[in-house]
Write a protein that holds these residues in place. Structure first.
Motif, PDB file in Angstrom:
ATOM      1  N   HIS A   2     -49.385  -6.995  32.257  1.00 45.38           N
ATOM      2  CA  HIS A   2     -50.402  -7.733  32.681  1.00 45.38           C
ATOM      3  C   HIS A   2     -51.165  -7.848  34.115  1.00 45.38           C
ATOM      4  N   LEU A   3     -52.429  -8.070  34.258  1.00 38.86           N
ATOM      5  CA  LEU A   3     -53.307  -7.701  35.218  1.00 38.86           C
ATOM      6  C   LEU A   3     -54.171  -8.868  35.188  1.00 38.86           C
ATOM      7  N   ASN A   4     -54.163  -9.824  36.328  1.00 35.26           N
ATOM      8  CA  ASN A   4     -55.141 -10.467  36.467  1.00 35.26           C
ATOM      9  C   ASN A   4     -56.496 -10.154  36.524  1.00 35.26           C
ATOM     10  N   THR A   5     -57.390 -10.440  36.052  1.00 39.89           N
ATOM     11  CA  THR A   5     -58.960  -9.985  36.295  1.00 39.89           C
ATOM     12  C   THR A   5     -60.631 -11.737  36.502  1.00 39.89           C
ATOM     13  N   PRO A   6     -60.135 -11.843  37.836  1.00 39.94           N
ATOM     14  CA  PRO A   6     -60.024 -14.187  37.228  1.00 39.94           C
ATOM     15  C   PRO A   6     -61.704 -13.811  37.506  1.00 39.94           C
ATOM     16  N   HIS A   7     -62.588 -14.144  36.272  1.00 35.16           N
ATOM     17  CA  HIS A   7     -64.035 -14.416  36.289  1.00 35.16           C
ATOM     18  C   HIS A   7     -64.350 -12.700  35.804  1.00 35.16           C
ATOM     19  N   VAL A   8     -63.600 -12.071  35.440  1.00 31.20           N
ATOM     20  CA  VAL A   8     -64.281 -10.086  35.482  1.00 31.20           C
ATOM     21  C   VAL A   8     -63.946 -10.770  33.410  1.00 31.20           C
ATOM     22  N   PRO A   9     -64.141 -10.335  32.504  1.00 28.46           N
ATOM     23  CA  PRO A   9     -66.209 -10.167  32.377  1.00 28.46           C
ATOM     24  C   PRO A   9     -66.603 -11.736  33.194  1.00 28.46           C
ATOM     25  N   HIS A  10     -65.854 -13.566  32.506  1.00 27.96           N
ATOM     26  CA  HIS A  10     -66.767 -14.508  32.782  1.00 27.96           C
ATOM     27  C   HIS A  10     -64.992 -14.897  32.211  1.00 27.96           C
ATOM     28  N   ASN A  11     -64.693 -16.491  33.175  1.00 29.11           N
ATOM     29  CA  ASN A  11     -63.544 -17.443  33.054  1.00 29.11           C
ATOM     30  C   ASN A  11     -62.320 -16.810  33.955  1.00 29.11           C
ATOM     31  N   TRP A  12     -61.900 -17.928  34.370  1.00 29.35           N
ATOM     32  CA  TRP A  12     -60.752 -18.880  35.851  1.00 29.35           C
ATOM     33  C   TRP A  12     -59.987 -17.535  35.336  1.00 29.35           C
ATOM     34  N   GLU A  13     -59.649 -18.113  34.258  1.00 25.66           N
ATOM     35  CA  GLU A  13     -57.880 -17.409  34.203  1.00 25.66           C
ATOM     36  C   GLU A  13     -58.478 -16.337  32.850  1.00 25.66           C
ATOM     37  N   ALA A  14     -59.041 -15.092  33.137  1.00 28.41           N
ATOM     38  CA  ALA A  14     -59.623 -13.594  32.746  1.00 28.41           C
ATOM     39  C   ALA A  14     -58.193 -12.793  33.517  1.00 28.41           C
ATOM     40  N   ARG A  15     -58.419 -12.039  32.047  1.00 27.35           N
ATOM     41  CA  ARG A  15     -57.271 -11.084  32.668  1.00 27.35           C
ATOM     42  C   ARG A  15     -56.813  -9.850  30.963  1.00 27.35           C
ATOM     43  N   VAL A  16     -56.699  -8.737  31.440  1.00 21.64           N
ATOM     44  CA  VAL A  16     -56.236  -7.145  30.771  1.00 21.64           C
ATOM     45  C   VAL A  16     -55.078  -6.872  30.485  1.00 21.64           C
ATOM     46  N   LEU A  17     -54.931  -6.461  29.888  1.00 23.53           N
ATOM     47  CA  LEU A  17     -53.524  -5.973  29.512  1.00 23.53           C
ATOM     48  C   LEU A  17     -53.355  -4.551  29.553  1.00 23.53           C
ATOM     49  N   PHE A  18     -52.829  -3.692  29.775  1.00 26.80           N
ATOM     50  CA  PHE A  18     -52.328  -1.775  29.516  1.00 26.80           C
ATOM     51  C   PHE A  18     -51.639  -1.758  28.489  1.00 26.80           C
ATOM     52  N   GLU A  19     -51.924  -1.475  27.392  1.00 23.94           N
ATOM     53  CA  GLU A  19     -50.928  -1.009  26.724  1.00 23.94           C
ATOM     54  C   GLU A  19     -49.715   0.569  27.573  1.00 23.94           C
ATOM     55  N   GLU A  20     -48.952   0.963  28.647  1.00 22.20           N
ATOM     56  CA  GLU A  20     -48.697   2.046  28.323  1.00 22.20           C
ATOM     57  C   GLU A  20     -48.138   3.187  28.345  1.00 22.20           C
ATOM     58  N   THR A  21     -48.022   3.522  26.752  1.00 26.76           N
ATOM     59  CA  THR A  21     -47.517   4.083  26.292  1.00 26.76           C
ATOM     60  C   THR A  21     -48.583   5.640  25.877  1.00 26.76           C
ATOM     61  N   THR A  22     -49.884   4.569  25.353  1.00 29.47           N
ATOM     62  CA  THR A  22     -50.820   4.885  24.479  1.00 29.47           C
ATOM     63  C   THR A  22     -51.983   4.735  25.903  1.00 29.47           C
ATOM     64  N   GLY A  23     -51.539   4.073  26.945  1.00 31.49           N
ATOM     65  CA  GLY A  23     -52.772   4.571  27.936  1.00 31.49           C
ATOM     66  C   GLY A  23     -53.987   3.647  27.411  1.00 31.49           C
ATOM     67  N   THR A  24     -53.502   2.551  26.743  1.00 31.75           N
ATOM     68  CA  THR A  24     -54.862   1.997  25.893  1.00 31.75           C
ATOM     69  C   THR A  24     -54.452   0.177  26.623  1.00 31.75           C
ATOM     70  N   LEU A  25     -56.650   0.305  27.067  1.00 33.82           N
ATOM     71  CA  LEU A  25     -56.573  -0.835  27.665  1.00 33.82           C
ATOM     72  C   LEU A  25     -57.428  -1.929  27.179  1.00 33.82           C
ATOM     73  N   LEU A  26     -56.281  -3.496  26.874  1.00 33.35           N
ATOM     74  CA  LEU A  26     -56.679  -4.130  25.507  1.00 33.35           C
ATOM     75  C   LEU A  26     -57.867  -5.109  26.650  1.00 33.35           C
ATOM     76  N   CYS A  27     -59.332  -4.204  26.506  1.00 40.21           N
ATOM     77  CA  CYS A  27     -60.193  -5.246  27.871  1.00 40.21           C
ATOM     78  C   CYS A  27     -60.795  -6.156  27.574  1.00 40.21           C
ATOM     79  N   GLY A  28     -60.597  -6.585  26.231  1.00 37.67           N
ATOM     80  CA  GLY A  28     -60.964  -8.501  25.743  1.00 37.67           C
ATOM     81  C   GLY A  28     -62.928  -7.926  26.220  1.00 37.67           C
ATOM     82  N   ASP A  29     -64.033  -8.940  26.510  1.00 38.97           N
ATOM     83  CA  ASP A  29     -64.733  -8.916  26.874  1.00 38.97           C
ATOM     84  C   ASP A  29     -65.881  -7.294  27.183  1.00 38.97           C
ATOM     85  N   LEU A  30     -64.724  -7.108  27.903  1.00 39.45           N
ATOM     86  CA  LEU A  30     -65.707  -6.135  28.958  1.00 39.45           C
ATOM     87  C   LEU A  30     -66.286  -4.660  27.382  1.00 39.45           C
TER      88      LEU A  30
END
Length: 263
Positions: A137-165
């Motif tokens: 879990h990685l906080n990315t406040p305001h990126v791409p929008h919203n104060w509580e924005a974040r992304v998840l990175f699944e380490e085994t497959t190297g998959t970034l769950l990047c939401g609206d990016l």
């Protein structure tokens, strides 16, 4: 509307509904991502009215009542509108989000208490060692929008769950190795969804250090290839196209008729 399921990385499934009458003539996709693990995780729930379609699609992979975790990039209808419907359908499921999102919204909105995650915390989804799934879990406040924005990175497959990016218009293939940057910049030109430009550019460049192999994109095609290069190129594109100087030069009417002091 059609809801389809495609495996975009080992054990990670894209659930996609194309809505043709949204966001202009090209239409728009609404995507969720299911990580099939000992403790299955659904990233994005879709809007409430999509729950029957999305839950049916989830059930093609794992029984809905076996879902263990619900997660999303930020608090918005298309990301978590069906959250409580999934909580009702999956008795063991918990919402996992960053502490900020829990304090600001989810402690009140979720029918069961959410699990707050600290920046840099890893959620172990279980499985045999070779196929073990862990999401960072990685906080990315305001990126791409919203104060509580974040992304998840699944380490085994190297998959970034990047939401609206990397949001794109239209209905492309489930996953592609073609450039997503130009379509994403074109979508940004339409929506102007990204806030705090300087922070956004630096955040995208920092995410590139993860060297993701797959970018799981909420709207449009996902990407397989050099995810770090794609993130850096998107950051550069934002810096070049949407800097304040470029934005105001392209839109002189922004200040027209304002009460701003005139020099």
């Amino acid at each position: 509307m059609e809801t389809r399921v495609d495996e975009i990385a080992d054990g990670i499934y894209r659930i996609s509904t194309f809505v043709p009458d949204v966001a202009g003539p090209a239409g728009f996709t609404f995507n969720q991502f299911l990580i099939d693990a000992e403790e299955p995780l659904l990233f994005h729930t879709g809007m409430r009215h999509l729950f029957p379609r999305v839950s049916e699609a989830v059930g093609r992979i794992v029984p809905v009542d076996q879902l263990r975790w619900l997660a999303f990039g930020h608090v918005e209808a298309d990301e978590c509108g069906a959250m409580n419907a999934f909580l009702a359908a999956a008795p063991r499921a918990e919402v996992a989000h960053g502490l900020q999102g829990c304090l600001v919204s989810l402690n009140d909105l979720a029918d069961r208490p959410p699990r707050p995650l600290a920046h840099g915390e890893t959620l172990d989804l279980g499985g045999k060692e070779v196929l073990r799934r862990r999401v960072l879990h990685l906080n990315t406040p305001h990126v791409p929008h919203n104060w509580e924005a974040r992304v998840l990175f699944e380490e085994t497959t190297g998959t970034l769950l990047c939401g609206d990016l990397f949001t794109q218009l239209g209905d492309g293939p489930p996953v592609t190795d073609h450039d997503l940057v130009e379509p994403a910049l074109a979508a940004e030109e339409t929506f102007r969804q990204t806030s705090c430009l300087t922070a956004a550019v630096e955040t995208m460049r920092s995410l590139a250090h993860l060297a993701p192999r797959t970018l799981a994109v909420m709207h449009g095609s996902s990407y397989y290839g050099d995810g770090a290069a794609a993130l850096r190129a998107l950051a550069d594109g934002y810096a070049e196209r949407f800097s304040p100087e470029v934005a105001f030069a392209a839109r002189p009417s922004v200040l027209a008729g304002s009460n701003a002091p005139r020099g």
